[in-house]
Write an enzyme that holds these catalytic residues in place. Structure first.
Site, mmCIF file in Angstrom:
data_model
loop_
_atom_site.group_PDB
_atom_site.id
_atom_site.type_symbol
_atom_site.label_atom_id
_atom_site.label_comp_id
_atom_site.label_asym_id
_atom_site.label_seq_id
_atom_site.Cartn_x
_atom_site.Cartn_y
_atom_site.Cartn_z
ATOM 1 C CG ASP A 158 -2.278 0.596 0.987
ATOM 2 O OD1 ASP A 158 -2.324 1.840 0.927
ATOM 3 O OD2 ASP A 158 -3.282 -0.122 0.864
ATOM 4 C CG HIS A 208 -5.109 4.017 1.197
ATOM 5 N ND1 HIS A 208 -4.682 2.741 0.909
ATOM 6 C CD2 HIS A 208 -6.387 4.102 0.739
ATOM 7 C CE1 HIS A 208 -5.662 2.070 0.304
ATOM 8 N NE2 HIS A 208 -6.712 2.886 0.186
ATOM 9 C CB SER A 412 -9.314 0.771 0.345
ATOM 10 O OG SER A 412 -8.624 1.038 -0.838
ATOM 11 N N PRO A 449 -29.203 -13.057 -0.621
ATOM 12 C CG PRO A 449 -31.132 -13.534 0.572
ATOM 13 C CD PRO A 449 -29.665 -13.356 0.743
#
Length: 475
Positions: A158, A208, A412, A449
């Protein structure tokens, strides 16, 4: 327990039989008739004035060979980086040089070193895996201690990790922190790739990667355990490429995982980045990222990808490499078990077969599973404190904890949640192969579903059932 073992054995056997009998629709990925040249590279060369950044994959099992290095030099390619485990070089080359390279019987493919993007959207909280940690039967199966991913190495491929954060403390919990350096314009010759290791903080401009690392395995030290990650016992390895990222940067992370696998017991690598221009495309076995992740698969390392944040439309999974049959790709859901609108979708009925290393594989244009990716609280970089999720932080986080945690949303955040669950599974059963890990995740996921498989994969990930199944397969 015996019944579950027999069930998973049957599924695995059926899967292997299927891959044997399905006819291939592509040539062998590692032996094309001639070198494959990426269409993006071809387009870029039409307007390029000077050399362009290209990624060359050679026909080799063990890195770039001397004769292949000589080939580059004979063509006048003098600037670039070569990898040690992967048969890949990043180079600066002109159109004429690339045309000549493409004629060589030593070259598998040549691709543009495309720019990529990290896949976080707006800010936000996370559901936990507390049932795994508090289940008495699992504790007893695990030698008396809660399952935490202890000893399992997880690479955070990253922007970097802030190891000065007590939840991710460098030297103990963050066992290694690497600053990747693949800037082709900064080299003046053809050199092996090098890494700057033992860097306490490699996430100085983004935040991040620090948030992602906290989701995988933050200890919750700065919140009394409240914001603990999924696998707080895992050994985290940061591989930081900075706020800007390109294909060669990410491949450097894969290379590091291979060359340091034994040292750190690396079993998982999580990747929260992608390429929206590569959405809606078929799986490409010649793409260097696919070549890299296949080698990780062969070495027992599970590659986890985020699906992308370009939903709710179909055909938006951000990268053909996220459709590789040997990787785990994760869509983002909310805390109520619904699919997030922003989460990228695949395409109904799209898929195919491809032969790689003599084995036929089936690929599908869909995620593997869905996991929490909306309103996720995790670690923030300590200094400087970015705004990141400032608005939602005030809503979700107690004021005393805001200096240490922030909220974000995106696939992420969903991918590292699954990477942490895989670490728990591998502590429960270290002998699991990547294919067994993927199968267990799919077979134990909770059905959704209201959605189709091309949107959510097998369903919402269920950590408790996945770890339980991992324990059962030991019998």
């Amino acid at each position: 327990m015996k019944l579950k073992t027999a069930f998973f054995s049957f599924i695995l056997m059926a899967s292997m039989i299927y891959t044997t009998i399905v006819p291939a629709t592509n040539t062998k990925a590692n032996e094309p008739a001639k070198a494959v040249v990426d269409s993006a590279l071809t387009h870029n060369l039409l307007t390029a004035i000077g050399p362009v950044e290209a990624i060359v994959t050679f026909k080799s099992k063990e890195g770039v060979q001397p004769e292949q290095l000589k080939l580059l030099e004979n063509l006048g390619i003098t600037k670039g980086l070569t990898l040690n485990e992967l048969p890949i070089a990043g180079v600066l080359a002109t159109k004429s040089q690339i045309d000549q390279l493409a004629q060589s019987d030593q070259v598998v493919s040549i691709y543009l070193n495309k720019k990529l993007q990290y896949e976080n959207a707006e800010a936000t909280d996370i559901t936990g895996v507390d049932q795994v940690r508090t289940d008495d039967a699992m504790r007893k199966l695990n030698g008396g201690l809660p399952v935490t991913g202890k000893g399992i190495g997880v690479v955070i491929n990253d922007s970097g990790v802030d190891g000065t954060h007590k939840d991710l403390e460098y030297g103990s919990h963050l066992v290694q922190n690497v600053l990747g350096a693949t800037n082709l314009h900064a080299v003046d010759s053809l050199l092996p790739i090098t890494y700057i290791e033992n860097v306490p903080n490699t996430d100085t401009s983004s935040g991040h990667g620090t948030h992602v690392a906290g989701i995988v395995g933050g200890t919750g030290a700065m919140s009394g355990g409240k914001y603990e990650g999924v696998a707080p016992g895992a050994n985290l390895i940061g591989y930081g490429s900075g706020a800007a990222i390109a294909m060669l940067d990410t491949i450097g992370g894969f290379e590091y995982a291979l060359t340091h696998q034994q040292q750190y017991n690396i079993r998982v690598i999580t990747n929260s980045w992608g390429d929206t221009s590569d959405a809606g495309t078929d799986f490409d076995p010649y793409n260097p990222i696919n070549i890299a992740t296949k080698k990780l698969y062969d070495r027992g390392i599970v590659t986890v990808f985020s699906a992308g944040n370009s939903g709710p439309d179909a055909k938006t999974i951000s990268g053909n490499y996220k459709k590789a049959p040997w990787v785990v790709t994760v869509a983002a859901g909310d805390k109520s078990g619904k699919l997030a609108d922003f989460s990228s979708r695949g395409e109904e009925g799209r898929g195919g077969t491809v032969t790689v290393d003599g084995q036929t594989w089936k690929w599908d244009d869909q995620p593997t599973v869905t996991s929490p990716g909306v309103d996720i609280i995790s670690t923030r970089v300590i200094s400087p404190i970015p705004l990141l999720g400032a608005t939602d932080d005030a809503q979700y986080i107690e004021p005393a904890y805001i200096p240490y945690y922030t909220t974000m949303s995106g696939t992420s955040m969903a991918a590292p949640h699954v990477a942490g669950i895989i670490a728990l599974m591998l502590e429960a059963n270290p002998l699991l192969s990547p294919s067994e890990v993927k199968l267990i995740l799919e077979q134990t996921a909770t059905a959704m579903p209201d959605y189709a498989a091309w949107e959510v994969g097998a369903g919402y990930v269920n950590a408790y059932k996945a770890v339980d199944a991992a324990f059962n397969l030991k019998d």
